[in-house]
Design an enzyme around this catalytic site. Sequence first.
Site, mmCIF file in Angstrom:
data_model
loop_
_atom_site.group_PDB
_atom_site.id
_atom_site.type_symbol
_atom_site.label_atom_id
_atom_site.label_comp_id
_atom_site.label_asym_id
_atom_site.label_seq_id
_atom_site.Cartn_x
_atom_site.Cartn_y
_atom_site.Cartn_z
ATOM 1 N N GLU A 66 8.446 -4.992 -1.137
ATOM 2 C CA GLU A 66 7.290 -4.112 -0.971
ATOM 3 C C GLU A 66 7.683 -2.650 -1.195
ATOM 4 O O GLU A 66 6.897 -1.878 -1.761
ATOM 5 C CB GLU A 66 6.674 -4.298 0.414
ATOM 6 C CG GLU A 66 6.271 -5.727 0.751
ATOM 7 C CD GLU A 66 5.379 -6.394 -0.281
ATOM 8 O OE1 GLU A 66 4.637 -5.675 -1.000
ATOM 9 O OE2 GLU A 66 5.416 -7.631 -0.383
ATOM 10 N N HIS A 80 7.861 -1.877 -4.924
ATOM 11 C CA HIS A 80 6.545 -1.712 -5.539
ATOM 12 C C HIS A 80 6.154 -0.237 -5.660
ATOM 13 O O HIS A 80 5.255 0.098 -6.439
ATOM 14 C CB HIS A 80 5.480 -2.422 -4.701
ATOM 15 C CG HIS A 80 5.188 -3.822 -5.137
ATOM 16 N ND1 HIS A 80 4.908 -4.161 -6.445
ATOM 17 C CD2 HIS A 80 5.093 -4.978 -4.422
ATOM 18 C CE1 HIS A 80 4.663 -5.462 -6.520
ATOM 19 N NE2 HIS A 80 4.779 -5.984 -5.318
ATOM 20 N N ASN A 118 0.826 -1.212 0.000
ATOM 21 C CA ASN A 118 0.000 0.000 0.000
ATOM 22 C C ASN A 118 0.862 1.265 0.000
ATOM 23 O O ASN A 118 1.816 1.373 0.760
ATOM 24 C CB ASN A 118 -0.892 0.021 1.239
ATOM 25 C CG ASN A 118 -1.480 -1.332 1.553
ATOM 26 O OD1 ASN A 118 -2.291 -1.857 0.821
ATOM 27 N ND2 ASN A 118 -1.031 -1.905 2.665
#
Length: 880
Positions: free
Chosen positions: A305, A308, A272
């Site tokens: 992550e 990303h 996120n």
Amino acid sequence: MRTDTGQVFRLEDYRASDYRIPELEMTFRLTAEETRVTARLQVERRADATPQTPLLLDGDGLVLEALEIDGAPAAPDAYEATPDSLKITRPPQRERFTLTIVTRLAPADNKALMGLYLSNGVYCTQCEAEGFRRITYFLDRPDILSVYRVRIEARREEAPLLLSNGNPVESGDLGEGWHYAVWHDPFPKPSYLFALVAGDLSAVRDRFVTASGRTVALAIYVEHGKEERAAYAMDALKRAMRWDEERFGREYDLNVFNIVAVSDFNMGAMENKGLNIFNDKYVLADPDTATDTDFANIEAIIAHEYFHNWTGNRITCRDWFQLCLKEGLTVFRDHEFSADQRSRPVKRIAEVRTLRAHQFPEDQGPLAHPVRPRRYREINNFYTATVYEKGSEVVRMIRTVLGEDAFRAGMDLYFDRHDGQAVTIEDFLACFEEASGKDLAQFALWYHQAGTPHLAVSTRHDAESGEFVMDIEQSVPPTPSEARKRLMHIPLAFGLVGPDGRDMTYQSAEGAEVEDGVIHLRKRRHSVRFTGVRARPVVSLNRGFSAPVTLSVEQPRSDRLFLARHDSDLFSRWEALNTLFTEAAIEAAARIRGGKAAEFEADLLSMPAEIAADESLEAAYRALALTLPGESDVAREMGTNIDPDAIAAARDALRTAIGRQGQATFAEIHAALQQHGRFSPDAESAGRRALRNVLLDYLAAAGGPELAARQFQAADNMTERAAALAVLAHQFPESEQTRAALAAFEARYRDNPLVLDKWFTVQATVPGQGTVDRVRALMAHPAFSLTNPNRVRALIGAFASFNQTGFHRADGEGYRFVADTVLAVEAHNPQVAARLAVSFRAWRSLEPGRREEARKALAAIAGQKQLSRDLRDIVERTLA
């Protein structure tokens, strides 16, 4: 739980939405039993849509409390609402309007861990792939990019920490014990990247200064008392941020970067935007509780992550069929990071072992699908090794085909051209074609076609003329829904190794494009002719694992022994030895099934001691070279009519024979590698411990449990303690030393769930018929919970995936047990249940008796009337 609808989504059916949602404001009023979410959507109708076009929003089990259109309550005939959809049947005629939706949620009751849920007292979200629709009605698809402004309200005592995506804007007191915080993410993002965390957590803080001189505030939030165990994760984050600037020119873009570790999470982590949510397994580590493997995984997943941020967030997927565009590409990036941080040859071997263990069986079984699937019924089931690991291999091959400079130019063009967009594989490949001037149309089949290509190779040499010929034939086996395959562009790296162990030169090569040690195969058959090769070479193929293919090479065993000792390419040197081990295990298994004793060649048994003592090789490499192929690896190479008991017996016999042959050398090196001084997770120290533990396994097989028991008792770090426990439990499950070690481990770590997971896994993977009953008994342990994905994976998942003799028990009891547990888990978490069911994927390769027992267990699952879409999809494809 979403029950099966039978709907199949197809790539060819994609069409852009008639509406956009460029801006979204959300307010959360958090309570465990009754959270209210107010979502204010700024909706735009596309120019090519008619004013009468209805707006259909996705939902999943929602309770609609209120609906307004442009500030006024919606008329009853203006919309149709169900728990799973909201249709605005009479939208305003103007191009832009505001839709305000109020939904009611119960986070404490959300055991599926998708959407907004309560985890150990912390409010948390997971929205990938389709979890946002469990929070509010929305166009829950990757190509709808919105700027989010989020207000979170909660009781201060319950949730002093209020986090969301982007940058903090304001916070304050609301009175009566309530407070609020507002977050704004200036970068448009799809709904799957939305995140919210609220609770009482402690922060580990640091800062990072970017290449352009901006200061970014970093924080990792963990449960109180666990702050020190987040230090390594913070260090890994800072190294990843610097590496991405240096290797890919990617600088972080927000003022803050936050990570939150939670104990209930379906995945490893989630990227996120600006607020990564992690399974605490991949954040928390110290020498007493984490192994070297844990440290390496934390480093890799923290990096993954973070990476990303550009490959997945700033540039995202147009639709879920493009999932590999973010996952495969980012896996490639985290692999490169780990290779630079540690050892490139060791990392490459580990990558290939993972690919073969997980992706090759996928390609060879009923769940085969292309790197970019063309259809799906449940997208959660396509977060697979094919998308991630094979997707990474395809990106690696692009670099091999184009060369480093053109590859970097293509990546730079991709970042510049598509920043802020939702794109496709075609967009990605077009950047490399433009940057390099090369046509990648045939290469693109790696994305579009399922199956592992096979190369059959034979060679011949004429000493008088100095000609060496390599005949290569490619084939791609049929896969479900795809019987006929097209020819691939395969970059095959190679070397011609001379009698002195050095790579030979040649004058010319004809019959295929040969460039920089790579043969580019594009036809079904190639005869590659090398001239100027006077001595007979030993051919070394697929160096560095340049392509994810299988090979059959007409090559005498003596050539593989030669390569195992002399190949300059360390991957190929490992590959030669691993192939020799595998062939020996297959031959021994056949003898055992025929009622004979296992036998092994003396030259193979002597080689491990040579490698163990070769200090020109780094310790981590020697550890991998000495690690025998697993039982599932041997089974995969056998192909059909698999008898797991015979394979296990053959592997045990090979381990014992090697242990006895090299016992004196192994004992001396094991003692010399004993750690002195303070523990360090650095690559060199970890490699020494890895080698010591591999040698312990051989020494125990040759000499009994005493050495493993002493190592367990003396260990001052989890790596050596856990390895000794595994040796005891797996080789001597009924010994007094094993019982004492298991009891001591449990007593020491009974209050640490992540460490106790290792204890569960060790026992779940004890070979033999009785482990089913052992696992059943462990399910009653106070630390085990069927609702926690980590516990389920540690015990049930480990048994089903890694215990070849227990899961594949001849009477079918292992299959029945796992099938029953899958259904029990599915009642609250369909996603985890579906992942467990994947353990049945290779059932057709078993011998007839086990094959029938596995089929009956699968059929029992399929026969249930109310199955989730997740589970039914896996089971029906596995049975098809």
